[in-house]
Design an enzyme around this catalytic site. Structure first.
Site, PDB file in Angstrom:
ATOM      1  N   PRO A 130     -32.194 -21.217  21.885  1.00  0.00           N
ATOM      2  CA  PRO A 130     -32.359 -20.008  22.701  1.00  0.00           C
ATOM      3  C   PRO A 130     -31.269 -19.729  23.722  1.00  0.00           C
ATOM      4  O   PRO A 130     -30.907 -18.580  23.945  1.00  0.00           O
ATOM      5  CB  PRO A 130     -33.679 -20.251  23.440  1.00  0.00           C
ATOM      6  CG  PRO A 130     -34.330 -21.390  22.765  1.00  0.00           C
ATOM      7  CD  PRO A 130     -33.245 -22.206  22.144  1.00  0.00           C
TER       8      PRO A 130
ATOM      9  N   ARG B  90     -24.056 -17.668  28.586  1.00  0.00           N
ATOM     10  CA  ARG B  90     -25.395 -17.922  29.140  1.00  0.00           C
ATOM     11  C   ARG B  90     -25.409 -17.881  30.662  1.00  0.00           C
ATOM     12  O   ARG B  90     -26.391 -18.254  31.286  1.00  0.00           O
ATOM     13  CB  ARG B  90     -25.934 -19.265  28.636  1.00  0.00           C
ATOM     14  CG  ARG B  90     -25.174 -20.482  29.102  1.00  0.00           C
ATOM     15  CD  ARG B  90     -25.836 -21.757  28.636  1.00  0.00           C
ATOM     16  NE  ARG B  90     -24.976 -22.889  28.943  1.00  0.00           N
ATOM     17  CZ  ARG B  90     -25.049 -24.056  28.328  1.00  0.00           C
ATOM     18  NH1 ARG B  90     -25.926 -24.246  27.362  1.00  0.00           N
ATOM     19  NH2 ARG B  90     -24.246 -25.049  28.661  1.00  0.00           N
TER      20      ARG B  90
ATOM     21  N   SER C 244     -27.509 -31.389  23.619  1.00  0.00           N
ATOM     22  CA  SER C 244     -28.269 -31.526  24.870  1.00  0.00           C
ATOM     23  C   SER C 244     -29.705 -31.034  24.746  1.00  0.00           C
ATOM     24  O   SER C 244     -30.626 -31.638  25.293  1.00  0.00           O
ATOM     25  CB  SER C 244     -27.564 -30.773  26.002  1.00  0.00           C
ATOM     26  OG  SER C 244     -26.304 -31.350  26.241  1.00  0.00           O
TER      27      SER C 244
END
Length: 505
Positions: A258, A191, A62
């Site tokens: 990240p 996340r 993605s």
């Protein structure tokens, strides 16, 4: 009078594959998608490997997908860039890496290496760990502790032992390195601010607390006996000289993506962190392969290459109103990644973030927040002021990662219902939609022998352009989508966008 909007609708993780076996895309009842597919011009485009700036044969994801889509060109990804730096030797001269080594030498301390131990290539590559070990060997540092995060998501569910054995062979070959702790990515790479998960990984890494095993292999095997796969391996520590991360140590986190590396890094580097009680490490040198986010105070090994004139910037410069909309799981993708690694909104841009449901795994709620995303978009369309819409439906990817066929079929059927309402409304307003995807996943959720397949695929993705009377090129790549949007918007394509419109002229 209401504007005639142009929308890019990304069905995340939805690709073309001939075989019906384990193929939720083929097996789902999706009358709306099928209706548009029959009525309007279609093609398929590449979403993996060299076409998106990844190594040949590497599946897309993605982050990579949205960056290529938004940039309108091939964006050479961190993985390709880092591999190249190792091959040509630049890696070993990298200032930040050498500063980490110098810090360890000056303090007589230890180097800790964090990262996802697999060759999935989505978040990391374990060969980058090997390069760090080689650097440590060259520089003569001997206290090197590896804190391995197990994958089981971008690679097979039970593949950790292969990577552990190869890494241990590398330790022996170089005479440097040992495993200190092991955690499934479910804990170490959350996340969604589920700090209870991160805390368990953190305690194993920082405080050397948790179940103890004689080796990384023994710990993983014990988890397998309890039917726990790699992603969910409970954080454990490996007997040895390591006693956690201490004052004066250095950390190199080799994940290059990240989003799932930021939280753990924030715990270690952000003095204002308050997710749970932590004792800060003094004089810690913390380096990350790429910039994770503004809450992480770290040295950056590979600084970002700026991308100018992405779709959002071009829209801004042409005075267009744009909307970015997705649920939590894919919100960074339609904003930060689609804007080439930029967090700030462009002028004329607004955003809608819809919360993803709080469930342990999305197979428990395959519709996720698709209906809420759809409702929010219909509300925005009613304002009548939008020129450009960038929308993501997360379900086919997020539920596809479960490796469960029935929930993934349900996920696609929910999205199809929403797709129908959204696209029909856009067409009624005189607008156009491009329906496509960023990579494959739900097109294969079972292996040939009916085992769960939780990884992405390298299959091409469909493209439907809801404009009658045009012809599409027979093939292309994700980087051709932004030029196609600009074509529909009658906006000149900037020179930085090297992709080509999929519409034949």
């Amino acid at each position: 009078m209401a504007k005639q909007p142009t929308a890019l609708i990304i069905l995340d993780g939805f690709a073309n594959r001939e075989s019906e076996h384990g193929n939720a895309v083929k097996q789902a009842h999706k009358p709306n998608f099928d209706r548009y597919y029959e009525k309007y011009p279609t093609t398929q485009i590449e979403a993996s490997g060299l076409d998106v700036g990844l190594p040949e044969g590497q599946m897309g994801n993605s982050e990579v997908g949205h960056m290529n889509i938004g940039a309108g060109r091939i964006v050479y990804q961190s993985l390709t860039r880092i591999n190249k730096s190792i091959e040509d030797g630049e890696f070993f001269d990298n200032t930040v890496l050498n500063n980490a080594v110098k810090h360890v030498k000056d303090n007589g301390s230890a180097l800790h290496v964090f990262g996802l131990l697999s060759d999935g290539g989505v978040h990391s590559h374990y060969k980058h760990l090997f390069a760090i070990l080689e650097l440590a060997k060259k520089q003569g540092i001997d206290k090197v502790y590896v804190h391995a995060f197990l994958d089981g998501r971008d690679v097979d569910q039970k593949s950790a032992l292969k990577y552990i054995e190869e890494t241990e062979d590398k330790f022996k070959e170089l005479g440097v390195g040992q495993f200190a702790s092991v955690s499934g990515r479910y804990y170490a790479m959350d996340r969604d601010k589920r700090w209870d998960r991160e805390e368990r990984a953190y305690n194993a890494i920082r405080n050397f607390e948790g179940p103890t095993f004689t080796s990384a292999k023994a710990g993983v095997e014990a988890n397998y006996k309890n039917d726990v796969t790699d992603e969910f391996v409970e954080p454990f520590i490996v007997e040895g000289q390591n006693d956690g991360v201490n004052d004066g140590d250095a950390v190199i986190f080799y994940n290059f993506r990240p989003d799932r590396a930021a939280q753990l890094s924030e715990i270690f580097t952000n003095k204002a962190f308050d997710g749970f009680k932590v004792e800060q490490v003094d004089n810690l040198f913390y380096a990350t392969f790429t910039k994770y986010n503004d809450n992480v105070d770290a040295e950056i090994v590979f600084e970002k290459v700026d991308l100018n004139n992405t779709i959002g910037e071009v829209a801004q410069d042409n005075g267009l109103k744009q909307l970015r909309i997705a649920e939590t799981e894919k919100y960074p993708h339609v904003t930060y990644f689609m804007s080439g690694g930029r967090n700030e909104e462009f002028e004329g841009e607004r955003r809608r973030l819809i919360d993803s449901p709080k469930v342990a795994t999305y197979d428990l709620k395959p519709e996720m927040s698709a209906y809420e995303v759809k409702d929010a978009l219909l509300e925005e369309l009613d304002k009548g002021d939008l020129d450009l819409i960038l929308l993501n439906f997360a379900n086919p990817d997020m539920v596809g990662h479960s490796g469960m066929l029935e929930p993934t079929i349900k996920a696609i059927e929910a999205v199809d219902e929403c797709l129908g309402e959204v696209v029909d409304k856009i067409i009624d307003m005189g607008g156009h939609a491009i329906i496509t995807a960023d990579h494959g996943n739900s097109d294969q959720v079972l292996t040939d022998d009916d085992q769960p397949m939780t990884t992405h695929t390298t299959n091409p993705v469909p493209v439907i352009v809801t404009k009658e009377g045009v012809t599409l090129r027979e093939t292309g790549r994700l980087g051709d989508l932004a030029p196609t949007l600009l074509d529909l918007l009658n906006v000149k394509q900037p020179s930085e966008m090297t992709g080509e419109s999929l519409i034949k002229h």
